[in-house]
Design a protein around this motif. Sequence first.
Motif, mmCIF file in Angstrom:
data_model
loop_
_atom_site.group_PDB
_atom_site.id
_atom_site.type_symbol
_atom_site.label_atom_id
_atom_site.label_comp_id
_atom_site.label_asym_id
_atom_site.label_seq_id
_atom_site.Cartn_x
_atom_site.Cartn_y
_atom_site.Cartn_z
ATOM 1 N N GLU A 178 -8.361 -0.027 26.877
ATOM 2 C CA GLU A 178 -7.791 -0.652 25.923
ATOM 3 C C GLU A 178 -6.290 0.082 25.304
ATOM 4 N N SER A 179 -5.906 1.381 25.516
ATOM 5 C CA SER A 179 -4.867 1.795 25.291
ATOM 6 C C SER A 179 -4.058 1.435 26.718
ATOM 7 N N ARG A 180 -4.488 1.616 27.659
ATOM 8 C CA ARG A 180 -3.756 1.442 28.873
ATOM 9 C C ARG A 180 -3.082 -0.184 28.776
ATOM 10 N N ARG A 181 -4.255 -1.302 28.512
ATOM 11 C CA ARG A 181 -3.840 -2.613 28.719
ATOM 12 C C ARG A 181 -2.892 -2.751 27.584
ATOM 13 N N ASP A 182 -2.835 -2.316 26.379
ATOM 14 C CA ASP A 182 -1.931 -2.646 25.292
ATOM 15 C C ASP A 182 -0.420 -2.042 25.772
ATOM 16 N N ALA A 183 -0.450 -1.088 26.653
ATOM 17 C CA ALA A 183 0.741 -0.203 27.075
ATOM 18 C C ALA A 183 1.312 -0.913 28.356
ATOM 19 N N LEU A 184 0.137 -1.526 29.174
ATOM 20 C CA LEU A 184 0.828 -1.697 30.466
ATOM 21 C C LEU A 184 0.614 -3.120 31.128
ATOM 22 N N LEU A 185 -0.004 -4.028 30.295
ATOM 23 C CA LEU A 185 -0.538 -5.106 30.828
ATOM 24 C C LEU A 185 0.753 -6.119 30.657
ATOM 25 N N GLY A 186 1.100 -7.013 31.667
ATOM 26 C CA GLY A 186 2.351 -7.940 31.622
ATOM 27 C C GLY A 186 2.180 -8.895 32.800
ATOM 28 N N ASP A 187 3.195 -9.576 32.873
ATOM 29 C CA ASP A 187 3.371 -10.658 34.008
ATOM 30 C C ASP A 187 4.007 -10.078 35.293
ATOM 31 N N PRO A 188 3.115 -9.997 36.208
ATOM 32 C CA PRO A 188 3.744 -9.396 37.644
ATOM 33 C C PRO A 188 5.033 -10.227 38.238
ATOM 34 N N ARG A 189 4.824 -11.686 37.683
ATOM 35 C CA ARG A 189 6.095 -12.364 38.315
ATOM 36 C C ARG A 189 7.378 -12.107 37.704
ATOM 37 N N THR A 190 7.392 -11.470 36.575
ATOM 38 C CA THR A 190 8.702 -11.193 35.673
ATOM 39 C C THR A 190 9.143 -9.730 35.640
ATOM 40 N N THR A 222 7.249 -5.306 36.440
ATOM 41 C CA THR A 222 6.430 -4.490 37.238
ATOM 42 C C THR A 222 5.294 -4.362 36.465
ATOM 43 N N VAL A 223 3.713 -4.518 36.952
ATOM 44 C CA VAL A 223 2.873 -3.956 36.247
ATOM 45 C C VAL A 223 1.824 -2.871 36.975
ATOM 46 N N ASP A 224 1.407 -1.980 36.290
ATOM 47 C CA ASP A 224 0.937 -0.716 36.997
ATOM 48 C C ASP A 224 -0.506 -0.990 36.861
ATOM 49 N N LEU A 225 -1.159 -1.745 38.055
ATOM 50 C CA LEU A 225 -2.262 -1.891 38.387
ATOM 51 C C LEU A 225 -3.253 -0.885 38.320
ATOM 52 N N ASP A 226 -2.926 0.286 38.993
ATOM 53 C CA ASP A 226 -3.557 1.460 39.047
ATOM 54 C C ASP A 226 -3.726 2.068 37.525
ATOM 55 N N GLY A 227 -2.685 1.970 37.023
ATOM 56 C CA GLY A 227 -2.747 2.432 35.572
ATOM 57 C C GLY A 227 -3.928 1.794 34.611
ATOM 58 N N LEU A 228 -3.848 0.286 35.033
ATOM 59 C CA LEU A 228 -4.707 -0.515 34.089
ATOM 60 C C LEU A 228 -6.127 -0.449 34.632
ATOM 61 N N MET A 229 -6.405 0.184 35.969
ATOM 62 C CA MET A 229 -7.802 0.363 36.265
ATOM 63 C C MET A 229 -8.345 1.906 36.132
ATOM 64 N N LEU A 230 -7.461 2.482 35.302
ATOM 65 C CA LEU A 230 -7.953 3.849 35.259
ATOM 66 C C LEU A 230 -7.664 4.720 36.542
ATOM 67 N N ARG A 231 -6.974 4.487 37.285
ATOM 68 C CA ARG A 231 -7.058 5.023 38.498
ATOM 69 C C ARG A 231 -5.695 6.232 38.647
ATOM 70 N N ALA A 232 -4.991 6.089 37.714
ATOM 71 C CA ALA A 232 -3.926 7.246 37.547
ATOM 72 C C ALA A 232 -3.416 7.393 36.085
ATOM 73 N N ASP A 233 -3.067 8.607 35.977
ATOM 74 C CA ASP A 233 -2.802 8.963 34.654
ATOM 75 C C ASP A 233 -1.511 8.479 34.237
ATOM 76 N N ARG A 234 -1.380 7.869 32.901
ATOM 77 C CA ARG A 234 -0.171 7.263 32.570
ATOM 78 C C ARG A 234 -0.273 7.492 30.945
ATOM 79 N N ALA A 235 0.982 7.812 30.334
ATOM 80 C CA ALA A 235 1.030 8.084 29.009
ATOM 81 C C ALA A 235 1.390 6.553 28.577
ATOM 82 N N VAL A 236 0.654 6.560 27.251
ATOM 83 C CA VAL A 236 0.833 5.298 26.544
ATOM 84 C C VAL A 236 1.414 5.269 25.042
ATOM 85 N N ASP A 237 2.129 4.249 24.895
ATOM 86 C CA ASP A 237 2.695 4.395 23.483
ATOM 87 C C ASP A 237 1.888 3.664 22.391
ATOM 88 N N ASP A 238 1.997 3.944 21.256
ATOM 89 C CA ASP A 238 1.681 3.314 20.213
ATOM 90 C C ASP A 238 2.236 2.082 20.018
#
Length: 538
Positions: free
Chosen positions: A311-323, A325-341
């Motif tokens: 949930e935290s990764r999605r709220d911070a990282l999900l967007g449109d790859p057409r417009t 950069t979307v961090d797919l590894d971060g969304l899939m919990l395959r890489a550590d990423r800091a997320v904002d509130d």
Amino acid sequence: MRTPRENPAALPPMRPLRAAAPQLAGDDAAGGGIAIAAPHPAGVAAAQAVVADGGGVVDAALAAAAALTVAYPHQCSVGGDLVALFRSADGTVRAVLSAGAAAQALDVEALRSGVSGSTRPATGPPGEWPRMPPGGPLTVTVPGVVAGWAALAGLGGRLPPHRVLAPAVALARDGVPVCDGLARATRARLDVVKADPGLSALLIGASGEPLPAGAALRQPALAATLESVAADWRSFYTGEVARRLVEGLRKLGSPLRASDFAGHRAEVCEPLRGEAGAMTWWAAPPPSQGASLLAVLTSAGGLLTAARAAESRRDALLGDPRTGTVDLDGLMLRADRAVDDLPQGPKPAGDTVAVTAVAADGSAVTLIQSVFQSFGSGLLEPSTGVVLHNRGSAFSLVPGHPGEARPGARPPHTLCPAIGTSQGDVVALGCQGGRAQPWILAQVAGDVAEARDLTTLLARPRWVIGARDLGVDVPSLVLEPGVHDAGVLRATALDLGLAVAEFPALHDDAGHVQAARLTREGLAAASDPRADGAAWVM
């Protein structure tokens, strides 16, 4: 933000679950050639009609989807978006993303300054930035449903569009009874309905009161729109229907223009894939939150812990790859990423319908279409009968966010259909549930192939996590009564900084799951008892 704590009284009153509509005969039964589930009996009846006319699994799903745009205008419309998965008999899985983009003329800086309907001007850290307005013309992006239908038909449809859409046209022209869910949604958003001439003309009776359950809902303008789509689906984007929609939106203050409609294309693409035990699961790629579902399903840790991280990764990282950069590894919990509130969007109440269908040859469809909130943007264009979604309300106004509102960008999407396979078994899953869809489906997915009784599985108590999407002020775990391992879940939630509360009974916000499958025992389907739905094996 208040400190999370275990305090059921902190939650506002929640709607009690309505009584489930009777299932059609054949629910959860084996045999036949196609198994289908949908959240309203009209959808399954439409599927039966086209199968009797020679249609296959794609035609059945599309007929059901079209019928639902008539019977369930508070949840879905040809003025909404669509995400689907299709599995062919040879095992190939494709994703259909027909999520519409924001207008090229969208003035993002005006939204940030608060002069165009956003909730407050931009100041301070990310959590204090303005949110998109929850409804109205600025939240309408190009509707993707019709192009999505056409793309799905191109993958496996047998019948011409006029035969697939015929049941929906008849429902709109001749009328369909107002169901309990529509009557309740109208009362819940009565101010919005009465404020819009199109919605009030449709749903408010001569007495000035909302149409009650059982009243005839006739939509001649929508019938004409569906007939135009059946004759040539492109009319919705470049023909007379498009002209009327664009003109109506312009008068309401929308920046969408004819070029925005004409430029829409459904995307047919490779799905995401993950292994969870003996099952292989497919989900749609961004801007869908399918990566979040796979992150939860494939996590080695506990389900709740994985859901909170996803949930935290999605709220911070999900967007449109057409417009962007979307961090797919971060969304899939395959890489550590800091997320904002980051600020969340509006509660997507009553937002979505799912249709699932599986055929005896192993082909399958799981399709989700949506107007986001109940009645979407709160606008019905009268000359077309089209309810317009508010998917644009899910954009972020935080500069640099992957889901940042941009001209021509698609918003982050909650729609999250799934297909699973294991040693010849094929499962199609989908649900209503807004932002909670990944963890709703994850609680079903582990047992869906082996469960002897699908209806019993779907009735099993569930939990959800969320905040504003559940109508609460703080991140919370909310449990239905009787959830397995409730004590462990409560302890884990508190460790994760979540408040804990309970629904009074099985509850709509725990999702309306639709399931269809093919196993060694044959075909089966079931509709969640939390919904008005039905299932059938034909």
